[in-house]
Scaffold this active site. Structure first.
Site, PDB file in Angstrom:
ATOM      1  N   PHE A 124       0.808   5.507 -13.478  1.00  0.00           N
ATOM      2  CA  PHE A 124      -0.515   5.709 -13.038  1.00  0.00           C
ATOM      3  C   PHE A 124      -1.843   6.563 -13.971  1.00  0.00           C
ATOM      4  CE2 PHE A 124      -3.849   6.246 -10.016  1.00  0.00           C
ATOM      5  CZ  PHE A 124      -3.760   5.083  -9.187  1.00  0.00           C
ATOM      6  N   ASP A 196       5.511  13.396  -9.787  1.00  0.00           N
ATOM      7  CA  ASP A 196       4.109  12.954  -8.999  1.00  0.00           C
ATOM      8  C   ASP A 196       4.647  11.332  -7.579  1.00  0.00           C
ATOM      9  OD1 ASP A 196       2.160  10.986  -7.344  1.00  0.00           O
ATOM     10  OD2 ASP A 196       1.033  10.610  -9.364  1.00  0.00           O
ATOM     11  N   TYR A 221      -2.905  10.452   1.640  1.00  0.00           N
ATOM     12  CA  TYR A 221      -3.418   9.329   1.920  1.00  0.00           C
ATOM     13  C   TYR A 221      -2.947   8.245   2.202  1.00  0.00           C
ATOM     14  CZ  TYR A 221      -5.423   8.222  -2.679  1.00  0.00           C
ATOM     15  OH  TYR A 221      -5.338   8.154  -3.681  1.00  0.00           O
ATOM     16  N   LYS A 222      -1.459   8.451   1.387  1.00  0.00           N
ATOM     17  CA  LYS A 222      -0.302   7.409   1.603  1.00  0.00           C
ATOM     18  C   LYS A 222       0.072   7.271   2.933  1.00  0.00           C
ATOM     19  CE  LYS A 222      -1.762   6.404  -3.283  1.00  0.00           C
ATOM     20  NZ  LYS A 222      -1.880   6.657  -4.331  1.00  0.00           N
ATOM     21  N   ARG A 369       0.912  -6.653  -3.672  1.00  0.00           N
ATOM     22  CA  ARG A 369       2.342  -5.154  -3.148  1.00  0.00           C
ATOM     23  C   ARG A 369       1.990  -5.465  -1.785  1.00  0.00           C
ATOM     24  NH1 ARG A 369       0.246   0.777  -5.467  1.00  0.00           N
ATOM     25  NH2 ARG A 369      -1.732  -0.309  -4.322  1.00  0.00           N
TER      26      ARG A 369
HETATM   27  C1  PLP Z   1      -2.529   6.608  -5.136  1.00  0.00           C
HETATM   28  C2  PLP Z   1      -2.096   7.846  -6.695  1.00  0.00           C
HETATM   29  C3  PLP Z   1      -3.126   8.655  -7.343  1.00  0.00           C
HETATM   30  C4  PLP Z   1      -4.205   9.387  -6.514  1.00  0.00           C
HETATM   31  O1  PLP Z   1      -4.968  10.444  -7.192  1.00  0.00           O
HETATM   32  P1  PLP Z   1      -5.847  10.852  -6.236  1.00  0.00           P
HETATM   33  O2  PLP Z   1      -6.621  12.222  -7.503  1.00  0.00           O
HETATM   34  O3  PLP Z   1      -5.541  11.809  -5.131  1.00  0.00           O
HETATM   35  O4  PLP Z   1      -7.272  10.537  -6.390  1.00  0.00           O
HETATM   36  C5  PLP Z   1      -2.127   9.263  -7.985  1.00  0.00           C
HETATM   37  N1  PLP Z   1      -1.081   9.054  -8.522  1.00  0.00           N
HETATM   38  C6  PLP Z   1      -0.325   8.112  -8.478  1.00  0.00           C
HETATM   39  C7  PLP Z   1       0.758   8.133  -8.448  1.00  0.00           C
HETATM   40  C8  PLP Z   1      -0.948   7.184  -7.345  1.00  0.00           C
HETATM   41  O5  PLP Z   1      -0.165   6.413  -6.623  1.00  0.00           O
END
Ligand code: PLP
Length: 410
Positions: A124, A196, A221-222, A369
């Site tokens: 990510f 992560d 939030y996921k 997705r």
């Molecule tokens: C959604 C997501 C994030 C989000 O990071 P924030 O800093 O909390 O906005 C980070 N890493 C991954 C792999 C994600 O899917």
């Protein structure tokens, strides 16, 4: 498979009743819980009370009276149960990005003779960006970010690697890493591991302690359904705690914040990973949302997630839809809880689906997705999404130019 057969699967689903714990729009099939979890009903009541009574009436006394000050640790412990962590190792704070910065700094400090953060090219972006930022700040003698392809991760673990930073479930194709095996391999070469869990926490059983993981971050939030911009969490194994600090040394991480001493002294344990004042409205929403998990095993959630995904995948392959390619691994052990498809017109197709009430999302350059959140998605949702996708492709509606305009968020 007909919609009728998907409905029959719902009739035999032991988790079917959980959907009632969510406030879902009647006219939509929501398949984007991997990006923003749906609203648990428990959040309504909590936020109402928080705003009216705690903030509105009790005002500043609520920090003590309603234990606002303890929320980061309390919410952290609720999440710890979902990721296989014993108490005292998880705290809720900030965003994943900020928490990555803290933990990557900790990792480099724990391995002073090594300087490389090793990660995957298609990790990510924020994970890579934070690594780049830290490398820029510390300079190449102290920190370098190295990214390699999925298949080169283990062979790249040389004696320069301080920390291997990976996301368990890839956000594009939904592929799942074998966390236990990779952790072991990295540690056998002297590296620490930072996982992560953005697309795993709350939907894939994770055993941070049992797998001897060093560090982890995850998203509120996921699949934890904490609401837009909900705070994230971080895990640091007890064996690494109190050895080094982290550079975002804000007052909430001070040993004695309310003594207001001029010199920073880190608190013990996870408390030192706090920086500034937590957003109580957001954190309370996440706290209430986590109650949905009470009494439900991650194994049961995973079982339903895999079955939902399998039905969807089998049907995608059986229908042989024009231009559609399956990106997610077919075998359950290799995937998380989303199914990704590619198509040259993926964006326009996703827009038609959303207009027809099937809420999916698009990831550049050509991915649609379908996120399955087993707490509230039913098999009929998967069936409806399949029918809508087939109709969209056959009708060619997506070729209309009005489906080409992208908003700021996709
Ligand atoms: C959604 C997501 C994030 C989000 O990071 P924030 O800093 O909390 O906005 C980070 N890493 C991954 C792999 C994600 O899917």
């Amino acid at each position: 498979m007909s919609l009728e057969r998907f409905r029959r699967l719902d009739a035999g689903d032991p988790l079917a009743e959980l959907r009632k714990r969510f406030d879902l729009p009647q006219d939509k099939v929501y398949l984007d819980g991997n990006s923003l979890g749906a609203l648990p009903k428990s959040v309504h009541e909590r936020i109402e009370r928080l705003v009216r009574q705690e903030w509105g009436r009790d005002l500043i006394s609520s920090w003590n009276k309603h234990s606002w000050i303890d929320l980061p640790a309390k919410v952290g412990e609720k999440i710890a149960v979902l990721v296989g962590a014993a108490p005292g190792q998880v705290i809720c704070a900030d965003s994943i990005s900020v928490n990555l910065f803290k933990l990557l700094s900790t990792a480099l400090a724990l391995r002073p003779e090594r300087k490389v953060i090793l990660s995957q090219q298609d990790n990510f972006p924020t994970d890579l960006y934070m690594g780049q930022g830290l490398a820029g700040l510390l300079g190449p003698d102290r920190c370098q970010l190295q990214t390699v392809a999925h298949g080169e991760l283990l062979s790249s673990l040389d004696k320069n690697v301080a920390v291997l930073m990976l996301t368990q479930v890839n956000f594009r194709d939904g592929r799942l890493h074998n966390m236990a095996a990779i952790t072991k391999a990295a540690q056998s070469r002297g590296a620490l591991v930072l996982w992560d869990l953005a697309h795993s926490a709350g939907v894939v059983p994770v055993e941070l302690d049992a797998w001897n993981v060093d560090m982890a971050v995850g998203c509120g939030y996921k699949f934890l359904n904490g609401g837009p911009g909900a705070p994230a969490f971080l895990y640091l194994a007890r064996r690494h705690q109190d050895k080094v600090g982290q550079p975002l040394s804000g007052w909430m991480g001070h040993r004695n914040a309310f003594e207001f001493e001029p010199a920073y002294e880190p608190a013990e344990g996870m408390q030192r990973y706090l920086a500034g004042t937590p957003g109580i409205l957001s954190m309370a929403a996440l706290d209430a949302a986590l109650d949905v998990f009470e009494g439900i095993s991650l194994e049961a959630i995973r079982k339903k997630s895999l079955t939902l995904g399998q039905c969807f995948i089998d049907e995608i392959l059986a229908r042989n839809l024009p231009g559609i390619r399956l990106l997610t691994p077919r075998r359950g052990e290799h995937r998380g809880s989303q199914v990704s498809l590619s198509h040259p017109q993926a964006f326009a197709i996703s827009q038609v689906l959303i207009e027809r009430g099937i809420v999916v999302d698009f990831r550049a350059p050509n991915i649609i997705r379908f996120g399955f959140s087993p707490l509230y998605n039913c098999f009929e949702d998967a069936g409806r999404a399949l029918d809508a996708l087939a109709e969209t492709l056959i009708s060619g509606d997506y070729l209309d130019s009005r489906y080409a305009a992208k908003g700021k968020v996709t």
